[in-house]
Design a protein around this motif. Structure first.
Motif, PDB file in Angstrom:
ATOM      1  N   ASN A 221       0.347  -3.864 -12.086  1.00 43.32           N
ATOM      2  CA  ASN A 221      -0.468  -2.825 -12.699  1.00 43.32           C
ATOM      3  C   ASN A 221       0.113  -1.444 -12.422  1.00 43.32           C
ATOM      4  N   PHE A 222      -0.091  -0.541 -13.355  1.00 46.28           N
ATOM      5  CA  PHE A 222       0.375   0.840 -13.213  1.00 46.28           C
ATOM      6  C   PHE A 222      -0.409   1.523 -12.096  1.00 46.28           C
ATOM      7  N   PRO A 223       0.247   2.370 -11.299  1.00 46.69           N
ATOM      8  CA  PRO A 223       1.656   2.736 -11.340  1.00 46.69           C
ATOM      9  C   PRO A 223       2.510   1.788 -10.505  1.00 46.69           C
ATOM     10  N   ASP A 264       0.168  10.523  -2.258  1.00 47.66           N
ATOM     11  CA  ASP A 264       0.651   9.651  -3.334  1.00 47.66           C
ATOM     12  C   ASP A 264       1.654   8.627  -2.822  1.00 47.66           C
ATOM     13  N   ASN A 265       2.371   8.973  -1.776  1.00 49.35           N
ATOM     14  CA  ASN A 265       3.313   8.018  -1.195  1.00 49.35           C
ATOM     15  C   ASN A 265       2.585   6.829  -0.589  1.00 49.35           C
ATOM     16  N   CYS A 269       0.683   2.154  -3.066  1.00 43.56           N
ATOM     17  CA  CYS A 269       0.434   0.766  -2.650  1.00 43.56           C
ATOM     18  C   CYS A 269      -1.030   0.537  -2.302  1.00 43.56           C
ATOM     19  N   HIS A 270      -1.664   1.554  -1.701  1.00 38.95           N
ATOM     20  CA  HIS A 270      -3.032   1.386  -1.217  1.00 38.95           C
ATOM     21  C   HIS A 270      -4.052   1.756  -2.293  1.00 38.95           C
ATOM     22  N   ASN A 271      -3.752   1.373  -3.515  1.00 39.58           N
ATOM     23  CA  ASN A 271      -4.663   1.576  -4.639  1.00 39.58           C
ATOM     24  C   ASN A 271      -5.146   0.243  -5.215  1.00 39.58           C
ATOM     25  N   GLY A 272      -4.949  -0.817  -4.449  1.00 43.34           N
ATOM     26  CA  GLY A 272      -5.355  -2.139  -4.914  1.00 43.34           C
ATOM     27  C   GLY A 272      -4.266  -2.894  -5.641  1.00 43.34           C
ATOM     28  N   VAL A 274      -1.019  -3.282  -4.420  1.00 46.53           N
ATOM     29  CA  VAL A 274      -0.127  -3.942  -3.462  1.00 46.53           C
ATOM     30  C   VAL A 274      -0.918  -4.337  -2.217  1.00 46.53           C
ATOM     31  N   ALA A 275      -1.440  -3.339  -1.511  1.00 47.81           N
ATOM     32  CA  ALA A 275      -2.234  -3.606  -0.307  1.00 47.81           C
ATOM     33  C   ALA A 275      -3.558  -4.267  -0.690  1.00 47.81           C
ATOM     34  N   GLU A 276      -4.103  -5.034   0.233  1.00 53.71           N
ATOM     35  CA  GLU A 276      -5.323  -5.788  -0.033  1.00 53.71           C
ATOM     36  C   GLU A 276      -6.512  -4.871  -0.307  1.00 53.71           C
ATOM     37  N   LYS A 277      -6.648  -3.803   0.467  1.00 49.85           N
ATOM     38  CA  LYS A 277      -7.776  -2.891   0.327  1.00 49.85           C
ATOM     39  C   LYS A 277      -7.412  -1.699  -0.554  1.00 49.85           C
ATOM     40  N   ASN A 278      -8.364  -1.301  -1.400  1.00 50.17           N
ATOM     41  CA  ASN A 278      -8.162  -0.166  -2.298  1.00 50.17           C
ATOM     42  C   ASN A 278      -8.707   1.094  -1.634  1.00 50.17           C
ATOM     43  N   LEU A 279      -7.820   1.917  -1.096  1.00 46.23           N
ATOM     44  CA  LEU A 279      -8.234   3.162  -0.456  1.00 46.23           C
ATOM     45  C   LEU A 279      -8.422   4.287  -1.467  1.00 46.23           C
TER      46      LEU A 279
END
Length: 565
Positions: A221-223, A264-265, A269-272, A274-279
């Motif tokens: 998914n983007f980005p 943004d760095n 990943c931490h937007n759901g 890549v990482a499990e939790k969406n920060l």
């Protein structure tokens, strides 16, 4: 003699053109001849080596260099954490820049300068320009003193022999071999798991960190988190440093970060995706640590005394060291491992031992938030709220003052300790841990009605739990109700709530008779009795206070039995 020299040079260049793996210049993008495999190539010259080397010239520069130099003065990389002293590019680096600074035409060589024509120009990735402030520093002496001063660089004596030039300088060829493209981008070695980076760097704790060992992949998914990489690997661990850093054309110049906005760095990943939790979704809530509000203010070497107001992910998290280890309050958990803080005495420390030391960086001696409630005692300094010499405080820095608490639920008792994040955290059972964002004020994880006069009415015993859900995660509802009914039948609870009487952190000053149990009244709601100036007597279980609404209209005055005023 001249023929012998030509034969020797042809033999050497021939070795560069093709090696045993078939990955020499001929099959790489550095073959700029008409037979080259890349998009950038000559339209009319079939020779391979001539674009960089020549066997005959009046003034050759080693190694028989055939390109002109622009003579430009370069803008150099610089940052507050740079201990090296880079100068203007020299050695082999200045040779590389004769193509890669974009100032000299590709066909403009010392020999036959007008005989070559190109249909395309170099891509932005390859064209570094004369501004090298967004590129990894080059042309600096890498000596033992630098390694000691930096603390996270390898000793130069342990480096592979090819990394430094004869002057012990790091140059472009420390990372790149212009004659081989086996690993991609002409790298000297694979950068999977950041192997190339760790030829020189020696980041503390990286080997056991979450980011180093993560097998998380992008869901498509983007980005795209690795859009800055030409050939990214599949997992976070494989991409290593390159998840966040870009050694050429970095948008975040000072730290060579791929994005200029610090958060943004992380949120790539931490937007759901890549990482499990969406920060990222937590930072869209009405109450949050607003990382979007500040850009370019945070500095790794900043002092926490009188710091400029800001909050970034790296104020609380060290991406090079964080891991999944657990801990018990107040000890810091792995997710906040190896960061800076202020201890309970007000001293800067690194690394922190306890979680509250991270919070005191911004909510202590240099508070960046204003107090919501105007109280009789204490200050805006949250650090001093928790001093163990205080009459009352929540057990964050140490166990509480009350040796026989009446209203705690299991597993809490008189010896319990809690975190700041026991109360201040993202709301919702499945939300990421920590105070990222919440629908409740002060980034509280559950409802804590901060209305000055919530007006629960005579039904307060049945409404208090939903209005102060946060309190009843630790305190027993029935016990709390009984205790409040023992004081003036609890009718003050019909108008005011927990926050009007209790200071949830702690405070300096006061005495046990009037201020035990965190009692520190809201001045805008509760006034001393106009006759005797008293507020409450906990020993006698009597209250004397005058209560009114924020507009100043007096509702009632509590009169203790037996008083004659």
């Amino acid at each position: 003699m001249k023929q012998v020299l030509i034969i020797i040079l042809l033999f050497i260049f021939g070795a560069f053109v093709t090696d045993s793996f078939g990955q020499g210049v001929k099959n790489s993008r550095h073959n700029l001849s008409t037979s080259g495999p890349g998009n950038l190539k000559s339209m009319d010259d079939s020779r391979i080596c001539v674009f960089c080397h020549t066997t005959h010239t009046a003034n050759p520069k080693a190694p028989m260099w055939n390109r002109k130099q622009s003579g430009a003065t370069y803008i150099l990389y610089n940052s507050s954490t740079l201990n090296a002293n880079p100068g203007q590019p020299d050695g082999t680096s200045i040779l590389c820049l004769s193509c890669h600074d974009g100032t000299v035409a590709m066909g403009n060589t010392l020999k036959n300068p007008k005989s070559m024509s190109f249909a395309r120009s170099m891509t932005k990735r390859g064209n570094l320009g004369t501004d090298l402030s967004d590129d990894h520093p080059i042309s600096f002496v890498f000596d033992p003193a630098l390694s000691v001063e930096d603390g996270e660089l390898k000793d130069p004596g342990s480096l592979d022999p090819h990394i430094l030039d004869k002057n012990n300088k790091l140059q472009c060829i420390s990372c790149h071999d212009p004659h081989k493209d086996i690993q991609g981008n002409f790298l000297n070695r694979s950068n999977e798991f950041s192997d190339l980076c760790f030829s020189c760097h020696d980041k503390k704790y990286w080997g056991e960190s979450t980011h180093s060992n993560s097998t998380a992949t992008w869901n498509g998914n983007f980005p795209k988190p690795w859009s800055h990489l030409e050939n990214p690997y599949n997992t976070v661990g494989q991409n290593g440093c390159a998840n966040c850093h870009d050694v050429h054309n970095a948008q975040g110049k000072e730290r060579l970060l791929k994005r200029s906005a610090e958060e943004d760095n992380c949120l790539d990943c931490h937007n759901g995706n890549v990482a499990e939790k969406n920060l990222q979704v937590e930072f869209l809530k009405p109450y949050k640590h607003d990382v979007y509000m500040y850009t370019g203010i945070h500095d790794p070497v900043e002092s926490d005394i009188n710091k400029s107001k800001h909050v970034e992910c790296v104020d609380c998290h060290n991406p090079h060291a964080m891991d999944n280890s657990t801990a018990e309050a107040p000890l810091v958990k792995g997710v906040n491992r190896y960061v800076k803080g202020i201890n309970d005495t007000g001293l800067e420390i690194f690394p922190v031992t306890n979680e509250y030391e991270i919070c005191f960086r911004c909510h202590g001696d240099n508070p960046v938030t204003t107090a919501y409630t105007s109280r009789y005692l204490g200050t805006a300094n949250t650090r001093t709220d928790f001093l163990t010499s205080n009459v009352s405080y929540h057990p964050v820095v140490d166990v509480g003052r009350n040796g026989n608490p009446r209203a705690l639920i299991q597993p809490y008792n008189a010896s319990s300790r809690i975190y700041c994040s026991s109360c201040h955290a993202s709301d919702g059972k499945n939300s990421p841990a920590g105070p990222h964002g919440s629908i409740y004020p002060r980034i509280l994880k559950a409802n804590y009605n901060m209305e000055r006069t919530p007006q629960l009415g005579k039904s307060w015993p049945s409404l208090i739990q939903s209005n102060f859900e946060l309190c009843f995660e630790c305190h027993d509802l029935n016990s709390v109700t009984t205790i409040h009914q023992e004081i003036s039948d609890g009718h003050f609870m019909e108008t005011i709530g927990c926050n009007s009487c209790h200071d949830p952190h702690g405070f300096e000053g006061g005495n046990m008779t009037e201020n035990a149990y965190g009692i520190n009244f809201d001045q805008s709601v509760i006034q001393p009795n106009p006759v005797n100036g008293k507020l409450i007597d906990l020993d006698q279980r009597k209250c004397f206070m005058t209560c009114h609404d924020p507009g100043g209209v007096i509702n009632y005055t509590h009169k203790a039995e037996g008083d004659d005023y």
